[in-house]
Design an enzyme around this catalytic site. Structure first.
Site, PDB file in Angstrom:
ATOM      1  N   LYS A 150     -14.559  -6.275  -6.095  1.00  0.00           N
ATOM      2  CA  LYS A 150     -14.775  -6.592  -4.638  1.00  0.00           C
ATOM      3  C   LYS A 150     -16.184  -6.832  -4.427  1.00  0.00           C
ATOM      4  O   LYS A 150     -17.143  -6.223  -4.785  1.00  0.00           O
ATOM      5  CB  LYS A 150     -14.548  -5.050  -3.901  1.00  0.00           C
ATOM      6  CG  LYS A 150     -13.118  -4.661  -3.855  1.00  0.00           C
ATOM      7  CD  LYS A 150     -12.233  -5.329  -3.174  1.00  0.00           C
ATOM      8  CE  LYS A 150     -10.592  -4.770  -2.971  1.00  0.00           C
ATOM      9  NZ  LYS A 150     -10.643  -3.493  -2.563  1.00  0.00           N
ATOM     10  N   LYS A 207       1.025  -1.174  -0.064  1.00  0.00           N
ATOM     11  CA  LYS A 207       0.017  -0.065   0.081  1.00  0.00           C
ATOM     12  C   LYS A 207       0.873   1.072  -0.016  1.00  0.00           C
ATOM     13  O   LYS A 207       1.810   1.269   0.838  1.00  0.00           O
ATOM     14  CB  LYS A 207      -0.787   0.001   1.264  1.00  0.00           C
ATOM     15  CG  LYS A 207      -1.806  -1.033   1.399  1.00  0.00           C
ATOM     16  CD  LYS A 207      -3.078  -0.803   0.246  1.00  0.00           C
ATOM     17  CE  LYS A 207      -3.960  -1.821   0.626  1.00  0.00           C
ATOM     18  NZ  LYS A 207      -5.383  -1.463  -0.437  1.00  0.00           N
TER      19      LYS A 207
END
Length: 339
Positions: free
Chosen positions: A251, A154
């Protein structure tokens, strides 16, 4: 037919930071759907930055309980269509319900879902393991604590390239980089040039979804493949992403469950896009549902259960560099505390 709602606080092994913020635990909702001696489990994380709470999800599903009861013998896809008009503004709740219905459906039919869908799970992609934004020292520590062949890093800081270069000194594993829409197009193009020789597989959603001109430029000039995440939320987004991305990350909580997720995978394939399914911070209940899709995917991010201390379920597990399927039907999920 009976529906129960269980909520848990999933404790993260490490403070998890992305460009949206930091957290040490994640509330999650488990939907327990029972009928005719079978029980199905579904899950959705109560993710604050999407405006989702456990209480809101429970209220949403309770509003359609009469529809569920009347149509419990139908297929998950049929029930999804019947409940969607009422749940379209709460896709996380729709996901938890759809996942539970799929699990129940598989159990009623005596098969794991992947077999019902005609899939072969003998060769499936391995999940990445996510390293959240932190000091470089702590990011290195996390890598050392969890040796893995594939990491999602990230990013979204002023020192992203320096961070990747430092992490590369400590592992030969493949990196996937997720800036969570924090870069500009100019940054992303320049960063792709700097990163192409650092064993980076792709860039995930480096730009704000509204920056279509930037995404067009990045698609043309990036030295690395670019995968959509925040730009690919619902089914209609897949086609919109095709001119700007090399692949999409789907997702289940954002799109409303396995039912639309499978349709999105099919559409992405038709458009020649690479396909990834990702997760939120969720337990093995959700990971087991994602596990049923693995034979259809190029990439997967299903490390939710790996990142928490107090997993609440057994099911599809990832360890020893492999995906392990239980000898159970449906999604294979089984709550520890209630069976």
């Amino acid at each position: 037919m009976k529906i129960d709602y269980k909520s848990f606080n999933l404790e993260l092994k490490n403070t998890f930071t992305i460009s949206h913020g930091s957290r040490d635990y994640q509330p999650t909702l488990i939907v327990v759907l029972s009928d005719s001696g079978y029980t199905g489990y579904g899950e959705a994380a109560a993710t604050v930055y999407y405006g989702v709470s456990v209480e809101k999800m429970i209220a949403s599903i309770r509003s359609v309980e009469p529809i569920i009861a009347e149509n419990i013998q139908k297929t998950p896809e049929e029930l999804w269509e019947l409940t969607f008009p009422h749940l379209k503004n709460d896709p996380f709740a729709q996901c938890a319900l759809d996942m539970a219905m799929h699990d129940l459906h598989g159990k009623r039919n005596g098969q794991p879902l992947y077999k019902m869908w005609g899939l072969d799970n003998s060769r499936v992609p391995l999940t990445n393991y996510t390293i959240g934004i932190d000091t470089v020292e702590n990011m290195v520590k996390k890598i050392r604590e969890f040796p893995w062949p594939l990491y999602k890093i990230k990013l979204g800081t002023d020192d992203d390239i320096a961070i990747v270069k430092e992490l590369r000194k400590h592992t030969d594993s493949i990196f996937r980089l997720d800036a969570n829409a924090a870069w500009t197009a100019e940054q992303a193009i320049g960063n792709s040039e700097a990163l192409k020789d650092l064993n980076v597989e792709f860039l995930e959603q480096p730009l704000n979804p509204k920056d279509t001109l930037g995404m067009e430029a990045l698609y043309k000039h990036s030295r690395l493949p670019v995968i959509a995440d925040e730009s690919c939320i619902v089914e209609a987004d897949v086609e919109k992403c095709a001119p700007y991305f090399h692949g999409v990350n789907i997702k289940l909580t954002k799109c409303g469950g396995l039912t639309p997720g499978r349709r999105m995978i099919k559409k992405a394939r038709e458009l020649g896009l690479k396909v990834m399914v990702g997760c939120m911070t969720e337990s093995t209940v959700s990971m087991s549902a994602i596990g049923q899709l693995l034979p259809m995917l190029d990439y997967v991010d299903m490390d939710g259960a790996l990142l928490i201390r107090n997993d609440i379920a057994d099911g599809v597990k990832v360890y020893d560099g492999k995906v392990h399927y239980p000898n159970r039907n449906g999604t294979g999920a089984k709550l520890f505390k209630f069976e």
